[in-house]
Scaffold this motif. Structure first.
Motif, short mmCIF file in Angstrom:
data_model
loop_
_atom_site.label_atom_id
_atom_site.label_comp_id
_atom_site.label_asym_id
_atom_site.label_seq_id
_atom_site.Cartn_x
_atom_site.Cartn_y
_atom_site.Cartn_z
N UNK A 103 31.03 -14.25 -22.54
CA UNK A 103 31.77 -13.24 -23.29
C UNK A 103 32.63 -12.48 -22.31
N UNK A 104 33.46 -11.61 -22.86
CA UNK A 104 34.24 -10.73 -21.99
C UNK A 104 33.28 -9.78 -21.30
N UNK A 105 33.74 -9.14 -20.23
CA UNK A 105 32.88 -8.15 -19.58
C UNK A 105 32.71 -6.95 -20.51
N UNK A 106 31.65 -6.16 -20.32
CA UNK A 106 31.43 -4.99 -21.18
C UNK A 106 32.64 -4.06 -21.21
N UNK A 107 33.27 -3.89 -20.04
CA UNK A 107 34.46 -3.03 -19.99
C UNK A 107 35.54 -3.54 -20.93
N UNK A 108 35.73 -4.86 -20.88
CA UNK A 108 36.76 -5.48 -21.70
C UNK A 108 36.42 -5.40 -23.18
N UNK A 109 35.14 -5.67 -23.50
CA UNK A 109 34.69 -5.61 -24.89
C UNK A 109 34.86 -4.20 -25.44
N UNK A 110 34.51 -3.22 -24.62
CA UNK A 110 34.62 -1.83 -25.03
C UNK A 110 36.08 -1.47 -25.31
N UNK A 111 36.97 -1.95 -24.42
CA UNK A 111 38.39 -1.65 -24.57
C UNK A 111 38.92 -2.22 -25.89
N UNK A 112 38.52 -3.47 -26.17
CA UNK A 112 38.96 -4.11 -27.41
C UNK A 112 38.46 -3.33 -28.62
N UNK A 113 37.19 -2.91 -28.57
CA UNK A 113 36.61 -2.19 -29.70
C UNK A 113 37.32 -0.85 -29.91
N UNK A 114 37.58 -0.15 -28.80
CA UNK A 114 38.22 1.17 -28.93
C UNK A 114 39.64 1.04 -29.45
N UNK A 115 40.32 -0.04 -29.05
CA UNK A 115 41.70 -0.21 -29.49
C UNK A 115 41.76 -0.58 -30.96
N UNK A 116 40.68 -1.20 -31.45
CA UNK A 116 40.64 -1.54 -32.87
C UNK A 116 40.15 -0.34 -33.68
#
Lengths: 329, 195
Positions: free
Chosen positions: A168-181
């Motif tokens: 999966x993406x790194x947690x930082x990346x996953x968090x960024x995607x979630x926040x942007x959505x």
């Protein structure tokens, strides 16, 4: 009675000794990494070390430099280990080889070898690979996914097909995607493969404190790096708790600890004056946070270090300490 | 609105840096970066000319070329405009401030051949920027140009003392360095898209 002339240094301060202690300080983090995430990291370190030594030897030969002296100083091995640690543990072997070759040949030896490179070689390797192979560089073992040791090795050496579901993406990346959505985040923040990442980060912290204690690095860079990053993360988190992750997540997540103690402290490409070190490291911390939160890449440490490397000559020039006894110009 | 303008400036200075990302204006970037002093002078002169040139070319484009359907003369008229501005600036500075002329004097004519100064007004047209946006983009690009020029000069002064392999001395290692700087600046990508 015997007399000897100066210098009266009792300590052995060779490059070799410094590099050995840096490697030693990395060991706890690597052991935790291998136990919690898998033995892929050990294979990566082996690949990177062999490539680095071969590339170093080839370059030294081409330039007619003493082979044993420079190969034995351990600087190439430190670069290799840092490349291996910052790359995903399941990256294919050739990706690590490309990164290490670029670091040793272009970033180090084209500038004249040890002590003369303006850019951090390991971070050049990371930047080159994440720009050239973004997909492979962002496949990390997902939270909760237990990649069997044999499977990790199969992936590294290309013996088995890579399955998307296992990474999966790194947690930082996953968090960024979630926040942007606009989903916001709630509950405990994700770390790589459960809480393994935070444990590894604390191991790097311990190794880093060992380096400070042994006086291999000074306190300036880690303090300014973590302080600046923590401060900016804290302010934004206090302002919008739902929109930004808390500072602890940022300091323990991604490559912050590794970057603060092992990467930004590179004595060659970093600033050298005490005030310069503070400015340099605070710049790295702030830029790393800005790039990882607002930018397009999963983590910002590598780019932040390289950008501040560009500024180092000017920082050093304007922060030269006054010579004792001299008046202000 | 303010954040929109801010993103244009950040985009022009860092994210789409005219030298390191758009790869424009490499001749002065390589030519005047051997010493910090010259880099500062060139940066200051370029910043002034580029800002004025973007404004002037916007006016010429919108009030002269477009009404008469002469868009195909754009490149030509922009070059003439830039050359005229450079000459005019030089004459004004010479008369009003001999000191400043001594500092910027030799760089001003060089700017005429800086492709970034032509490239930025053309990018303004391609991006459909209005007058204020054009000015901000021009100023931002010029600041970005000066910034990397000065930083590059600092690194080059340091490399002068390094034991660079014989075949790479001079322009070769400078090109490699410019490439690695460009790599570092790729880290900024996406910063101007954040909402």
């Amino acid at each position: 009675m015997e007399f000897s002339t100066s210098p009266y240094l009792l300590k052995d301060t060779s490059v070799r000794r410094v590099m050995t202690q840096v490697l030693l300080a990395l060991v706890p983090g690597i052991v935790a990494y291998a136990l919690l995430i898998g033995p892929g990291i050990l294979a990566q370190i082996a690949i990177a070390t062999l490539t680095a030594l071969a590339a170093e030897a080839a370059m030294l030969r081409l330039r007619d430099k003493p082979l044993a002296l420079f190969l034995g100083d351990g600087s190439a091995v430190v670069t290799a280990w840092l490349v291996a640690i910052t790359f995903p543990p399941v990256a294919p072997w050739w990706l690590t080889v490309v990164g290490v070759l670029f670091a040793i040949v272009v970033a180090k030896h084209l500038y004249g070898g040890l002590g003369q490179n303006p850019f951090n070689p390991a971070m050049i390797a990371f930047a080159v690979c994440i720009v050239s192979f973004p997909a492979l560089m962002s496949q990390w073992p997902g939270p909760g996914s237990h990649l069997a040791p044999a499977q990790q090795l199969d992936w590294i050496f290309g013996l088995a097909p890579r399955l998307d579901g296992m990474t999966s993406a790194t947690p930082l990346d996953a968090l960024k995607t979630a926040l942007r959505a606009d989903e916001g985040h709630s509950g405990p923040l994700p770390f790589l493969a459960g809480n393994a990442q935070a444990v590894i980060a604390l191991c790097y912290l311990a190794g880093g404190l060992f380096l400070v204690w042994r006086k291999i690095i000074t306190w300036h860079i880690p303090t300014a790096f973590l302080g600046a990053m923590g401060l900016l993360a804290g302010l934004l988190w206090l302002w919008q708790p739902a929109g930004f992750a808390n500072p602890v997540f940022h300091l323990l997540g991604g490559g912050a600890m590794l970057g603060a103690f092992f990467i930004a402290t590179d004595p060659v490409s970093g600033a050298t004056t005490p005030r310069g070190k503070l400015i340099f490291a605070a710049g790295v911390g702030l830029l790393a946070y800005i790039i990882r939160v607002f930018g397009g890449y999963p983590d910002g440490i590598a780019f932040a270090v390289l950008i501040m490397n560009i500024c180092v000559p000017l920082i050093d020039m304007y922060t030269q300490p006054k010579v004792f006894g001299m008046k202000d110009q | 609105m303010i954040s929109h303008y801010l993103f244009i400036v950040i985009g022009a200075v860092l994210v789409n840096n005219v030298v390191l990302v758009k790869i424009l204006g490499l001749c002065p970037f390589m030519g005047v970066s051997k010493k910090l002093e010259t880099a500062f002078g060139m940066g200051a002169a370029t910043t002034f000319v580029l800002t004025v040139a973007t404004g002037a070319s916007y006016i010429i484009d919108h009030y002269l070329l477009m009404p008469f359907g002469l868009e195909y003369l754009r490149t030509l008229s922009f070059i003439v405009t830039i050359a005229a501005i450079v000459q005019l600036t030089e004459m004004v500075i010479q008369k009003t401030s001999p000191v400043l002329h001594q500092v910027l004097g030799i760089y001003l004519p060089l700017i005429t051949t800086n492709c970034a100064v032509l490239g930025v007004p053309l990018l303004n047209v391609a991006n459909h920027y209005d007058f204020v946006e054009s000015l901000l983009f021009g100023m931002g690009s010029a600041v970005g140009f000066s910034l990397v020029l000065v930083l590059f000069a600092g690194i080059r002064e340091r490399i002068e003392g390094a034991d660079v392999p014989v075949h790479f001395r001079g322009v070769a290692i400078a090109m490699v360095t410019a490439g690695l700087m460009s790599l570092a600046f790729m880290g900024f990508s996406g910063l101007d898209k954040y909402q």
